[in-house]
Enzyme design. Structure first.
Site, PDB file in Angstrom:
ATOM      1  N   HIS A  29     -26.802  28.416 -93.477  1.00 28.51           N
ATOM      2  CA  HIS A  29     -26.896  29.878 -93.380  1.00 28.51           C
ATOM      3  C   HIS A  29     -26.592  30.297 -91.866  1.00 28.51           C
ATOM      4  O   HIS A  29     -26.367  31.520 -91.597  1.00 28.51           O
ATOM      5  CB  HIS A  29     -28.385  30.430 -93.870  1.00 28.51           C
ATOM      6  CG  HIS A  29     -29.298  30.086 -92.904  1.00 28.51           C
ATOM      7  ND1 HIS A  29     -30.302  28.893 -93.027  1.00 28.51           N
ATOM      8  CD2 HIS A  29     -29.662  30.762 -91.875  1.00 28.51           C
ATOM      9  CE1 HIS A  29     -31.077  29.039 -92.050  1.00 28.51           C
ATOM     10  NE2 HIS A  29     -30.892  29.808 -91.293  1.00 28.51           N
TER      11      HIS A  29
ATOM     12  N   ASP B 192     -28.693  24.283 -97.762  1.00 31.74           N
ATOM     13  CA  ASP B 192     -28.545  24.673 -96.553  1.00 31.74           C
ATOM     14  C   ASP B 192     -27.901  23.642 -95.566  1.00 31.74           C
ATOM     15  O   ASP B 192     -28.571  23.516 -94.588  1.00 31.74           O
ATOM     16  CB  ASP B 192     -29.948  25.475 -96.294  1.00 31.74           C
ATOM     17  CG  ASP B 192     -29.615  26.387 -94.992  1.00 31.74           C
ATOM     18  OD1 ASP B 192     -28.359  26.595 -94.839  1.00 31.74           O
ATOM     19  OD2 ASP B 192     -30.743  27.152 -94.860  1.00 31.74           O
TER      20      ASP B 192
ATOM     21  N   GLN C  16     -37.647  31.845 -86.550  1.00 30.87           N
ATOM     22  CA  GLN C  16     -36.378  32.213 -86.514  1.00 30.87           C
ATOM     23  C   GLN C  16     -35.605  31.712 -85.141  1.00 30.87           C
ATOM     24  O   GLN C  16     -36.017  31.885 -84.117  1.00 30.87           O
ATOM     25  CB  GLN C  16     -36.287  33.771 -86.274  1.00 30.87           C
ATOM     26  CG  GLN C  16     -36.256  34.534 -87.786  1.00 30.87           C
ATOM     27  CD  GLN C  16     -37.153  33.808 -88.906  1.00 30.87           C
ATOM     28  OE1 GLN C  16     -38.242  34.145 -88.561  1.00 30.87           O
ATOM     29  NE2 GLN C  16     -36.801  33.151 -89.769  1.00 30.87           N
ATOM     30  N   GLY C  17     -34.447  31.231 -85.281  1.00 33.86           N
ATOM     31  CA  GLY C  17     -33.592  30.856 -84.239  1.00 33.86           C
ATOM     32  C   GLY C  17     -33.499  29.333 -84.231  1.00 33.86           C
ATOM     33  O   GLY C  17     -32.903  28.739 -83.409  1.00 33.86           O
ATOM     34  N   ASP C  18     -34.606  28.773 -84.905  1.00 33.71           N
ATOM     35  CA  ASP C  18     -34.638  27.291 -84.896  1.00 33.71           C
ATOM     36  C   ASP C  18     -33.822  26.611 -86.027  1.00 33.71           C
ATOM     37  O   ASP C  18     -33.632  25.433 -86.160  1.00 33.71           O
ATOM     38  CB  ASP C  18     -35.954  26.661 -85.036  1.00 33.71           C
ATOM     39  CG  ASP C  18     -37.154  27.228 -83.915  1.00 33.71           C
ATOM     40  OD1 ASP C  18     -36.531  27.097 -82.735  1.00 33.71           O
ATOM     41  OD2 ASP C  18     -38.166  27.465 -84.216  1.00 33.71           O
ATOM     42  N   SER C  19     -33.461  27.344 -86.804  1.00 36.85           N
ATOM     43  CA  SER C  19     -32.673  26.968 -88.242  1.00 36.85           C
ATOM     44  C   SER C  19     -31.610  26.121 -87.662  1.00 36.85           C
ATOM     45  O   SER C  19     -31.027  26.235 -86.544  1.00 36.85           O
ATOM     46  CB  SER C  19     -31.913  28.158 -88.811  1.00 36.85           C
ATOM     47  OG  SER C  19     -33.040  28.729 -89.736  1.00 36.85           O
TER      48      SER C  19
HETATM   49  N1  ARG Z   1     -34.228  31.000 -91.072  1.00 32.70           N
HETATM   50  C1  ARG Z   1     -34.779  30.786 -89.793  1.00 32.70           C
HETATM   51  C2  ARG Z   1     -33.544  30.497 -88.843  1.00 32.70           C
HETATM   52  O1  ARG Z   1     -32.612  30.998 -89.349  1.00 32.70           O
HETATM   53  C3  ARG Z   1     -35.656  29.524 -89.767  1.00 32.70           C
HETATM   54  C4  ARG Z   1     -36.756  29.727 -90.307  1.00 32.70           C
HETATM   55  C5  ARG Z   1     -37.816  28.714 -90.361  1.00 32.70           C
HETATM   56  N2  ARG Z   1     -39.116  29.311 -90.849  1.00 32.70           N
HETATM   57  C6  ARG Z   1     -40.307  28.828 -90.972  1.00 32.70           C
HETATM   58  N3  ARG Z   1     -41.439  29.161 -91.209  1.00 32.70           N
HETATM   59  N4  ARG Z   1     -40.233  27.418 -90.828  1.00 32.70           N
HETATM   60  O2  ARG Z   1     -33.786  30.405 -87.588  1.00 32.70           O
END
Ligand code: ARG
Length: 265
Positions: free
Chosen positions: A82, A127, A217-220
């Site tokens: 993603h 993913d 968010q941003g750790d993905s």
């Molecule tokens: N989807 C998020 C990203 O794009 C990462 C989210 C992780 N969330 C969590 N609750 N562990 O950075």
């Protein structure tokens, strides 16, 4: 003219990345974090790429950090689908060895090829994505967990999460690399937390039942590491660090064959 087109393309790439981060945020931020929670990764602290030389971050061509990744070969990075789906390689940079996003430490590599799992989608999970870099980086690499690494997925296994993402739900991204330890959960716990969404074959959860520590968010795309291996790729969660809502990671052992094929080509 070519320059205008390039800039336009870069802008579209940046928007794509920003939209990807936004879309993947799941249920949007509502609850404020209690004030006694340390505002790092969520619930983590500053760490260094000298300790974790294989953790990298992804930026747009203009330098906006939008995801994390893991160096698994000198010229290959594993990240989340993603983070990269729909991006052109020229829109993505990989930054290694830079704890502070505002510094010029480390190396910036360009991307020559983006592979996205062919069966990646929001329902199926899968993913995972592999980036091929324009050069070999000097940093140490992290091996992928394989099918024989079942012990690393045992509930309660301590795993390391790393990233430059937001330090609380709805917060802003971290300037520095942050890290924390979270336990791998059982699949049944994760399935009860996310009865419709959790795809146990290809995903694994990590986090405390009480919440408080999580990727955000941003750790993905960044690593979930245990036993000296990459066991997960940061994917999603409902909010961040909420009690009873662990972080969900792509299960690397389940994608080992597909990933390996990309690494050795
Ligand atoms: N989807 C998020 C990203 O794009 C990462 C989210 C992780 N969330 C969590 N609750 N562990 O950075």
């Amino acid at each position: 003219m070519a320059e205008t087109l390039r800039r336009l393309a870069a802008l579209v790439g940046a928007l794509g990345a920003a939209v990807a981060v936004f879309l993947s945020s799941g249920v949007s931020a509502m609850a404020a974090q209690p004030s006694d929670v340390t505002p790092f990764i969520v619930g983590g602290s500053r760490v260094s790429t000298s300790t974790y030389p294989w953790v990298v971050h992804l930026t747009t061509a203009s330098g906006f950090q939008f995801c994390g990744g893991t160096l698994v070969r000198p010229n290959k990075v594993v990240t989340a689908a993603h983070c990269t789906a729909g991006d052109s390689p020229s829109a993505v940079r990989v930054v290694a060895g830079r704890d502070d996003k505002q510094s010029t430490a480390g190396v910036v590599a360009k991307v020559t090829r983006i592979w996205v799992h062919p069966r990646y989608d929001v329902e199926a999970g899968n993913d995972v994505s592999v980036l091929t870099l324009d050069r070999n980086l000097p940093n140490a690499t992290l091996p992928l967990a394989s099918g024989s690494d079942t012990a690393l997925y045992a509930p309660g296994t301590n795993a390391t999460i790393l990233g430059w993402g937001t330090t609380r739900e709805g917060g802003s991204a971290s300037r520095y690399l942050l890290g924390a330890t979270v336990p791998v959960t059982s699949d049944s716990y994760c399935a009860s937390a996310y009865p419709r969404e959790f795809a146990a074959r290809g995903e694994v959860c990590a986090g405390y039942e009480r919440g408080g520590t999580d990727t955000c968010q941003g750790d993905s795309g960044g690593p979930l590491a245990a036993g000296g291996k990459l066991i997960g790729v940061t994917s999603w969660g409902q909010g961040c660090a909420r009690a009873g809502k662990p972080g969900v990671y792509a299960r690397v052992s389940a994608h080992h064959a597909a990933l390996s094929e990309q690494l050795d080509s």
